[in-house]
Motif scaffolding. Structure first.
Motif, PDB file in Angstrom:
ATOM      1  N   ILE A   8       0.871  -1.175   0.000  1.00 34.35           N
ATOM      2  CA  ILE A   8       0.000   0.000   0.000  1.00 34.35           C
ATOM      3  C   ILE A   8       0.904   1.220   0.000  1.00 34.35           C
ATOM      4  O   ILE A   8       1.811   1.324   0.840  1.00 34.35           O
ATOM      5  N   GLU A  11      -0.607   7.412  -2.727  1.00 32.03           N
ATOM      6  CA  GLU A  11      -0.746   7.692  -4.156  1.00 32.03           C
ATOM      7  C   GLU A  11      -0.458   9.144  -4.524  1.00 32.03           C
ATOM      8  O   GLU A  11      -0.300   9.464  -5.702  1.00 32.03           O
ATOM      9  N   THR A  22       7.767   1.043  -3.517  1.00 31.76           N
ATOM     10  CA  THR A  22       7.333  -0.332  -3.789  1.00 31.76           C
ATOM     11  C   THR A  22       8.524  -1.261  -3.968  1.00 31.76           C
ATOM     12  O   THR A  22       8.490  -2.407  -3.510  1.00 31.76           O
ATOM     13  N   LEU A  60      -1.619  -1.288  -3.830  1.00 28.03           N
ATOM     14  CA  LEU A  60      -2.870  -0.620  -3.499  1.00 28.03           C
ATOM     15  C   LEU A  60      -2.608   0.845  -3.171  1.00 28.03           C
ATOM     16  O   LEU A  60      -1.521   1.204  -2.736  1.00 28.03           O
ATOM     17  N   LYS A  61      -3.633   1.660  -3.372  1.00 24.80           N
ATOM     18  CA  LYS A  61      -3.454   3.090  -3.128  1.00 24.80           C
ATOM     19  C   LYS A  61      -4.024   3.498  -1.776  1.00 24.80           C
ATOM     20  O   LYS A  61      -5.029   2.964  -1.310  1.00 24.80           O
ATOM     21  N   GLY A  62      -3.313   4.426  -1.175  1.00 18.94           N
ATOM     22  CA  GLY A  62      -3.729   5.000   0.089  1.00 18.94           C
ATOM     23  C   GLY A  62      -3.241   6.431   0.147  1.00 18.94           C
ATOM     24  O   GLY A  62      -2.875   7.015  -0.859  1.00 18.94           O
ATOM     25  N   LEU A  67      -2.226   5.456   5.893  1.00 23.04           N
ATOM     26  CA  LEU A  67      -1.069   4.611   6.190  1.00 23.04           C
ATOM     27  C   LEU A  67      -0.691   4.710   7.667  1.00 23.04           C
ATOM     28  O   LEU A  67      -0.391   3.702   8.302  1.00 23.04           O
ATOM     29  N   GLY A 113       4.749   3.943   2.649  1.00 22.22           N
ATOM     30  CA  GLY A 113       4.143   2.692   2.210  1.00 22.22           C
ATOM     31  C   GLY A 113       4.228   1.613   3.264  1.00 22.22           C
ATOM     32  O   GLY A 113       5.037   1.693   4.202  1.00 22.22           O
ATOM     33  N   THR A 127      -7.384  -4.884   3.914  1.00 23.36           N
ATOM     34  CA  THR A 127      -7.087  -4.069   2.709  1.00 23.36           C
ATOM     35  C   THR A 127      -8.156  -4.154   1.631  1.00 23.36           C
ATOM     36  O   THR A 127      -8.013  -3.505   0.591  1.00 23.36           O
ATOM     37  N   LEU A 130      -9.407  -1.058  -0.253  1.00 21.33           N
ATOM     38  CA  LEU A 130      -8.448  -0.205  -0.971  1.00 21.33           C
ATOM     39  C   LEU A 130      -8.397  -0.571  -2.444  1.00 21.33           C
ATOM     40  O   LEU A 130      -8.379  -1.746  -2.797  1.00 21.33           O
TER      41      LEU A 130
END
Length: 134
Positions: A8, A11, A22, A60-62, A67, A113, A127, A130
């Motif tokens: 995650i 973004e 990542t 995945l975006k957060g 976070l 992340g 998750t 998300l």
């Protein structure tokens, strides 16, 4: 038990920071869970290619507040759930020693992340809401 892993990321970060975040999280997952990486494989000419992950690794975006909230909540699931985090100090420190000092002293950590590895049902419950980073 079937396992799942996800990453995650915030973004809103620049694309290069997202890519680096990542990559760092995935490298740490590979170190801590070597069973995620498959055997080296030959191609049709016999040239050997290094093994890659045998599991899907959705990104995945957060956002920063999500976070931070998630990291706090995830402590209740550890150590059964492997959690790897990456904080903003990675952009401002020039050595691992500096990073360790900032991490030890910072009371208001900003997360770039998180990576989770564990029971598929647990990871999905944490998750599932998300979306995929696209």
């Amino acid at each position: 038990m079937e396992n799942k892993c996800v990453v995650i990321v915030d973004e809103s970060m620049p694309l290069g920071t997202i890519a680096n975040t990542t990559a760092v999280l995935a490298a740490t997952l590979g170190k801590l869970r070597p069973e995620m990486i498959g055997a080296d494989l030959p191609d049709s000419s016999g040239f050997l290619h290094q093994g890659i992950t045998t599991m899907a690794l959705p990104i995945l975006k957060g956002n920063g507040p999500l976070l931070k909230r998630m990291r706090s909540q995830l402590k209740a699931f550890e150590p059964a759930l492997l959690v790897v985090d990456l904080i903003s100090a990675t952009r401002t420190t020039k050595s691992y020693q500096e990073y360790a000092a900032v991490l030890a002293a910072d009371e208001d950590i900003e997360y770039f992340g998180l990576a989770l590895f564990g029971d598929k049902k647990t990871v999905n419950s944490l998750t599932g809401s998300l979306g995929l980073l696209r």
